[in-house]
Design a protein around this motif. Structure first.
Motif, PDB file in Angstrom:
ATOM      1  N   GLN A  39     131.305  33.587 -97.262  1.00 21.26           N
ATOM      2  CA  GLN A  39     130.016  34.010 -96.732  1.00 21.26           C
ATOM      3  C   GLN A  39     130.111  34.272 -95.221  1.00 21.26           C
ATOM      4  OE1 GLN A  39     127.158  34.595 -98.556  1.00 21.26           O
ATOM      5  NE2 GLN A  39     126.300  35.390 -96.632  1.00 21.26           N
ATOM      6  N   TYR A  42     131.933  37.486 -94.692  1.00 18.43           N
ATOM      7  CA  TYR A  42     131.063  38.632 -94.987  1.00 18.43           C
ATOM      8  C   TYR A  42     130.092  38.887 -93.828  1.00 18.43           C
ATOM      9  CZ  TYR A  42     127.277  41.328 -97.039  1.00 18.43           C
ATOM     10  OH  TYR A  42     126.319  42.275 -97.267  1.00 18.43           O
ATOM     11  N   GLU A  43     129.514  37.832 -93.286  1.00 20.68           N
ATOM     12  CA  GLU A  43     128.567  37.989 -92.187  1.00 20.68           C
ATOM     13  C   GLU A  43     129.239  38.652 -90.984  1.00 20.68           C
ATOM     14  OE1 GLU A  43     125.372  37.497 -92.236  1.00 20.68           O
ATOM     15  OE2 GLU A  43     125.398  36.746 -94.295  1.00 20.68           O
ATOM     16  N   LYS A  46     130.249  42.632 -92.079  1.00 22.50           N
ATOM     17  CA  LYS A  46     129.190  43.619 -92.212  1.00 22.50           C
ATOM     18  C   LYS A  46     128.718  44.149 -90.857  1.00 22.50           C
ATOM     19  CE  LYS A  46     125.076  40.612 -92.378  1.00 22.50           C
ATOM     20  NZ  LYS A  46     123.950  40.183 -93.228  1.00 22.50           N
ATOM     21  N   ALA A  54     134.111  44.710 -96.234  1.00 28.52           N
ATOM     22  CA  ALA A  54     132.808  44.068 -96.440  1.00 28.52           C
ATOM     23  C   ALA A  54     132.390  44.147 -97.912  1.00 28.52           C
ATOM     24  CB  ALA A  54     131.752  44.703 -95.555  1.00 28.52           C
ATOM     25  N   VAL A  55     132.656  45.286 -98.557  1.00 27.30           N
ATOM     26  CA  VAL A  55     132.309  45.454 -99.974  1.00 27.30           C
ATOM     27  C   VAL A  55     133.118  44.481-100.839  1.00 27.30           C
ATOM     28  CG1 VAL A  55     132.449  47.035-101.942  1.00 27.30           C
ATOM     29  CG2 VAL A  55     131.543  47.844 -99.757  1.00 27.30           C
ATOM     30  N   TRP A  58     131.600  41.135-100.579  1.00 21.59           N
ATOM     31  CA  TRP A  58     130.340  41.098-101.315  1.00 21.59           C
ATOM     32  C   TRP A  58     130.597  40.902-102.812  1.00 21.59           C
ATOM     33  CZ3 TRP A  58     125.074  41.094-101.082  1.00 21.59           C
ATOM     34  CH2 TRP A  58     124.396  41.491-102.231  1.00 21.59           C
ATOM     35  N   GLU A  59     131.590  41.620-103.327  1.00 16.73           N
ATOM     36  CA  GLU A  59     131.900  41.527-104.758  1.00 16.73           C
ATOM     37  C   GLU A  59     132.418  40.129-105.123  1.00 16.73           C
ATOM     38  OE1 GLU A  59     134.617  44.730-105.209  1.00 16.73           O
ATOM     39  OE2 GLU A  59     133.040  46.243-105.543  1.00 16.73           O
ATOM     40  N   GLN A  62     129.110  38.054-105.006  1.00 18.86           N
ATOM     41  CA  GLN A  62     128.134  38.453-106.030  1.00 18.86           C
ATOM     42  C   GLN A  62     128.846  39.245-107.123  1.00 18.86           C
ATOM     43  OE1 GLN A  62     125.102  37.328-105.696  1.00 18.86           O
ATOM     44  NE2 GLN A  62     125.152  36.702-103.536  1.00 18.86           N
ATOM     45  N   PRO A  67     127.232  46.528-105.339  1.00 18.32           N
ATOM     46  CA  PRO A  67     127.070  46.507-103.880  1.00 18.32           C
ATOM     47  C   PRO A  67     125.859  47.350-103.465  1.00 18.32           C
ATOM     48  CG  PRO A  67     129.357  46.950-104.478  1.00 18.32           C
ATOM     49  CD  PRO A  67     128.551  47.041-105.747  1.00 18.32           C
TER      50      PRO A  67
END
Length: 446
Positions: A39, A42-43, A46, A54-55, A58-59, A62, A67
């Motif tokens: 996390q 990712y922060e 992005k 970043a994608v 995210w994957e 989540q 995305p």
């Protein structure tokens, strides 16, 4: 080990791209839950133009969701911006990379800008395109390309603020590219630029030095001579004051560098050889602000002379070093030098040493301890004074008594100087006070 992890403390002093390796290391060590680390990654990601990275994060966070569409829009915008900035920057590069132009340029930046304007109609605004494109390449993750564009910009630009920003950008780019010799040169140049700033901006200078101390860790713990160079920089008065004022946790890395550079074979200067003594004083002073097992180790060994406390601190320090991003590759070297320090201090105050007891204090088994002690005696100056009694399993250290004439010399050293100083002081008191100048006499008479 989360209690001793400095990642969250260090990251606010770094560029977000320099923070990625630290977070990747946390993911490998498992110091924090993997989802929390991802996390955080990712922060950070992005906020850059590394859309694909970043994608992917995210994957992982989540896996059951698509995305967001904003990623596709950001990717398209980044490609468009990259193409436009590249055209603007290339127009400048086509001129300055011309061999004839390169020969015509001089050290004087103002003269160079005038030459480029007169002959090629290049303005300072157009040259700034090199900076803009280099900065964009950095956000894109093309660190090698960013370093080239920022270098060309700094050679020509007279804008002090943008030049300083380009310094930081090139240092980060060279660091992330793993070009450690070039990064060291850039680090030294940036340090000179910061130190040359006017003293009228002390807060800004303090902040810049704080950032430099943290960015320098990447270079000093990857360059072959980095640990010695770290001591020479961090113990300079201005930077030692910065550590004590703004970032005392940097003492961990200063202590570590002093320990691994302690053996005579690795110490290149008297400053480095005596660094540990100076650092111990600072550790004592700053204990109320910061302490960890590494600072506790030198305090227990050189302040408290508590060998059992030093043994416990060394065991904890081993785990800290193993999990620290900057230090983990030097764990074996650290343990070897730390045991050397314990042995040196222990043998200095004992004449008969039980090998099993010393092995325990070094966190070694009896067999490992015997091998270690034999090598220690062979490699150090103890060889002439120390003998091993295998039957009693002890080391006997015979220190020859100091000759009487040497004791007399030590006690009388400086006696002649002190005597002459006392005589001069008595002579000055015996002399009458000098008469005032004529002008003063006239004033007194009036």
């Amino acid at each position: 080990m989360a209690d001793h992890d400095l990642t969250q403390t260090i990251i606010p002093y770094l560029d977000r791209h320099l923070a990625f390796p630290l977070l990747a290391h946390l993911e490998q060590t498992g110091t924090f839950p993997a989802d929390e680390v991802r996390q955080a990654q990712y922060e950070l990601a992005k906020g850059t133009n590394m859309v694909d990275y970043a994608v992917s994060l995210w994957e992982q966070l989540q896996p059951d969701q698509e995305p967001p569409a904003e990623f596709a829009e950001k990717r398209a915008k980044a490609l468009e911006t990259n193409e436009r900035l590249q055209q603007e920057a290339q127009a400048v590069l086509d001129v300055i990379e011309n061999p004839e132009v390169a020969q015509a340029l001089r050290q004087d930046k103002v003269q160079n800008l005038q030459y480029l304007k007169d002959h090629f109609n290049l303005t300072l605004e157009q040259i700034t395109a090199l900076y803009t494109f280099g900065q964009f390449q950095y956000t894109y993750g093309n660190y090698s390309g960013a370093a080239d564009y920022l270098y060309h910009f700094r050679v020509l630009s007279t804008d002090a603020d943008l030049n300083m920003s380009a310094h930081w950008g090139k240092l980060a780019s060279d660091t992330l590219s793993g070009k450690w010799d070039v990064a060291l040169e850039e680090l030294n140049a940036l340090r000179e630029a910061i130190d040359a700033r006017s003293a009228s901006e002390p807060l800004s200078q303090l902040q810049s030095r704080s950032w430099l101390l943290h960015w320098a860790l990447f270079v000093y713990f990857n360059h072959p001579q980095g640990r010695v160079l770290l001591l020479e920089t961090f113990l300079a008065p201005a930077y030692l004051n910065t550590i004590q004022t703004a970032c005392p946790w940097i003492l961990r890395y200063t202590v570590f560098a002093a320990i691994v550079s302690r053996k005579p074979s690795t110490a290149s200067s008297s400053r480095v050889r005596h660094a540990l003594r100076e650092i111990v004083k600072v550790v004592q002073m700053e204990e109320y602000q910061y302490s960890d097992p590494l600072t506790d180790f030198v305090k227990e060994l050189y302040v408290e002379f508590d060998f059992e406390g030093a043994q416990r601190a060394l065991k904890e320090a081993e785990a800290v070093v193993e999990n620290d991003f900057f230090l983990n590759e030097f764990k074996d070297e650290f343990l070897e030098n730390a045991r050397y320090l314990i042995s040196e201090a222990y043998c200095r105050i004992h004449q008969k040493i039980d090998i099993a007891d010393l092995s325990e204090r070094l966190n070694l088994s009896r067999d490992e301890g015997e091998k270690w002690i034999v090598n220690l005696i062979r490699e150090t100056r103890m060889g002439a004074d120390a003998k091993i009694d295998l039957e009693k399993n002890v080391i006997i250290i015979s220190r020859p008594p100091q000759p009487i004439y040497q004791s007399v010399i030590e006690k009388t050293r400086g006696l002649a100087f002190r005597t002459s100083a006392i005589g001069a002081a008595i002579g000055r008191q015996a002399q009458p006070a000098p008469a005032p100048p004529p002008a003063a006499q006239e004033v007194e008479a009036q």
